[in-house]
Design an enzyme around this catalytic site. Structure first.
Site, PDB file in Angstrom:
ATOM      1  N   ASN A  28       0.938  -1.178   0.061  1.00 22.97           N
ATOM      2  CA  ASN A  28       0.010   0.199  -0.038  1.00 22.97           C
ATOM      3  C   ASN A  28       0.934   1.243  -0.042  1.00 22.97           C
ATOM      4  OD1 ASN A  28       0.673  -0.884   2.783  1.00 22.97           O
ATOM      5  ND2 ASN A  28      -1.152   0.380   3.445  1.00 22.97           N
ATOM      6  N   ILE A  29       0.420   2.254  -0.581  1.00 23.20           N
ATOM      7  CA  ILE A  29       0.874   3.481  -0.818  1.00 23.20           C
ATOM      8  C   ILE A  29      -0.028   4.553  -0.546  1.00 23.20           C
ATOM      9  CG2 ILE A  29       2.420   5.079  -2.327  1.00 23.20           C
ATOM     10  CD1 ILE A  29       2.610   2.325  -4.075  1.00 23.20           C
ATOM     11  N   GLU A  30       0.540   5.459   0.862  1.00 29.50           N
ATOM     12  CA  GLU A  30      -0.555   6.344   1.002  1.00 29.50           C
ATOM     13  C   GLU A  30      -0.245   7.747   0.532  1.00 29.50           C
ATOM     14  OE1 GLU A  30      -1.428   4.348   5.330  1.00 29.50           O
ATOM     15  OE2 GLU A  30      -0.168   6.213   5.390  1.00 29.50           O
TER      16      GLU A  30
ATOM     17  N   GLU B  56      -3.210  -4.630  -2.916  1.00 29.05           N
ATOM     18  CA  GLU B  56      -3.635  -5.676  -4.023  1.00 29.05           C
ATOM     19  C   GLU B  56      -3.741  -4.927  -5.458  1.00 29.05           C
ATOM     20  OE1 GLU B  56      -6.110  -6.518  -0.398  1.00 29.05           O
ATOM     21  OE2 GLU B  56      -4.910  -5.034  -1.101  1.00 29.05           O
TER      22      GLU B  56
END
Length: 153
Positions: free
Chosen positions: A56-58, A69
């Site tokens: 995940n990349i915020e 995903e």
């Protein structure tokens, strides 16, 4: 299996164990300065059994955040793989498992394998217990793809 079952990591096939290990490793690269909630995912393609990973990349604006995903899916698609067999998702929750969000579930449904489903394995980084389910169980009424042979009449 009803909706899911929880099993010992060591009871899983070597293929699934390796997929979970890949998700654990890529999780370490997650960019999560706001939530500190790192997630890793690994996808096994149906054809050629290739593995694609994502974390995940915020973003400070929040809505453009990318789930693990959905970081893995475009990598596979760019290489020409459109059918997924297995997806592993790894995140740390003390007493629970982290399942794909609704957007990820719908995204994955676009790439179901030839049997019309995808096996889903949810684990914590400790890899002790694993929740095993299927995409159809966590997204029972997905939007259908509008191919001539799949339109409901």
């Amino acid at each position: 299996m009803d909706n899911f079952e929880i099993v010992d990591f060591n009871s899983l096939s070597e293929v699934v164990q390796n997929l979970i290990k890949e998700a654990v490793e890529i999780r370490k690269r997650a960019y999560v300065p706001y939530s500190n909630f790192a997630v890793g995912s690994a996808i096994l393609t149906e054809e050629d059994s290739k593995v694609y990973t994502g974390c995940n990349i915020e973003n400070s604006a929040l809505t453009p955040c990318i789930c693990a995903e959905r970081a893995a899916v475009p990598k596979a698609v760019c290489d020409g793989y459109l059918k997924f067999k297995i997806v592993a998702v790894v995140a740390h929750q003390k007493d629970s498992f982290t399942a794909p969000c609704g957007v990820c579930r719908q995204t994955l449904s676009e790439f179901r394998g030839s049997d019309g489903d995808i096996d889903i394995y949810l684990s914590r980084p400790t890899m002790d217990k694993v929740l095993c389910t299927k995409l159809s169980q966590i997204l029972p009424l997905s939007f259908v793809s509008y191919k001539e042979d799949s339109v409901i009449s």
